[in-house]
Design a protein around this motif. Structure first.
Motif: not given
Length: 324
Positions: A207-223
């Motif tokens: 999550f820390g590496g996402l700053r400025g790189r994403a505007e929304a999120m999709y979480v893949c099939s739960a494991d």
């Protein structure tokens, strides 16, 4: 009648009721192998147990149910599967990543997976129509679930383009989900940004590496990894101001923005029906794998407010549950 024949007949008559009672006292044992923590399975096991009882299998009376939970640890799941086999259970009920360890532990004891992503691709069954072997159950597969989730997300964030896709890359079903999202996202105006994790320690830095790189999120099939950390993932997504879509209702209940996917308790109720048939003599190889037939779209309005989002009333009207 000779004296010896009379004594034998008398002894048989006396022993027969005892033998019948001893046989009647023997009840089948069902082993639950949960790959995640027990609290995650609580509502699911209740759904199974309730439906099982409706079918005449009452825990402690007509059946014995034993539970084992691996808390997201693959090695522990293998140990617990072997433990259930050593207990000589008559049936193993599991889900997702618990199926592989159960299969490695036994090729004789019937195994029912209450839910599994891509059961053919993962090698759990030969095909949905003809499972083969000692394994059958319920698949999470359904036409374009990923596209439908992104469609709901697009209604909420119409101007967002950069989409983080959180994936446990070591889990095959999640990797396949990622591949699918890469294919369908561009048509909906999203540019996928894969975010790969392999262990719990990877989540926060991801999550820390996402700053400025994403505007929304999709979480893949739960494991197991994602399931065991769903509260943490939801909190981090909220802290990063990322509107996020998940595959299961529990994530929206944990603070996620929206979820869309099969009704998991319903799948565990249907798994009880598989168990009932098998305990009555059916073979797993003869029971086709079924796909989900009940889906839930859930919106968390409290999270939407925190993110400063306005959910269209038309979308709220289509939701199966709204958290306020």
């Amino acid at each position: 009648m000779r004296r010896r024949e009379f004594i034998t007949l008398l002894a048989g008559a006396a022993a027969s009721p005892l033998g019948a009672r001893a046989q009647a006292a023997r009840v089948p044992t069902v082993g639950f192998l949960g790959p995640t923590a027990p609290q995650i399975w609580s509502s699911w096991t209740k759904a199974f147990v309730d439906r099982f009882a409706e079918l005449g299998w009452v825990d402690g009376r007509t059946v014995r149910i034993v539970y084992r939970f691996a808390n997201g640890q693959a090695e522990r799941a293998r140990e617990l599967a072997a433990e259930l086999v050593a207990l000589k259970v008559d049936l193993i009920v599991t889900s997702g990543s618990g199926t592989g360890p159960a299969m490695k532990a036994t090729s004789q004891i019937p195994i029912v997976f209450a839910l599994a992503s891509e059961p053919v691709a993962t090698g759990y069954v030969a095909s949905l129509a003809r499972p083969g072997g000692n394994v059958t159950g319920l698949s999470l597969e359904a036409p374009d679930l990923g596209g439908k989730r992104l469609g709901y997300l697009r209604h909420i964030v119409p101007t967002a383009h950069r989409l983080a896709v959180l994936t446990d890359i070591a889990y095959l079903a999640s990797k396949l989900d990622l591949d699918h999202i890469k294919t369908v996202a561009p048509a909906l105006g999203f540019d996928p940004v894969p975010v790969e994790i392999r262990r719990a320690e990877d989540i926060e830095p991801a999550f820390g590496g996402l700053r400025g790189r994403a505007e929304a999120m999709y979480v893949c099939s739960a494991d197991p990894l994602v399931n065991n950390n769903r509260d943490r993932i939801s909190a981090l997504a909220l802290g990063a101001k990322l509107p996020t879509v998940y595959a299961e209702k529990a994530y929206a209940e944990a603070g996620g923005l929206i979820s869309y996917g099969p009704n998991v308790p319903d799948m565990f109720r249907r798994a009880a029906e598989y168990a009932d048939k098998i305990l009555k003599g059916a073979k797993p190889a003869d029971l086709p794998v079924e796909q989900p037939n009940t889906f839930e779209f859930v919106i968390n309005l409290k999270t939407a407010k925190t993110l400063g989002l306005t959910i269209p009333q038309t979308l709220i009207a289509t939701a199966d549950a709204v958290i306020e």
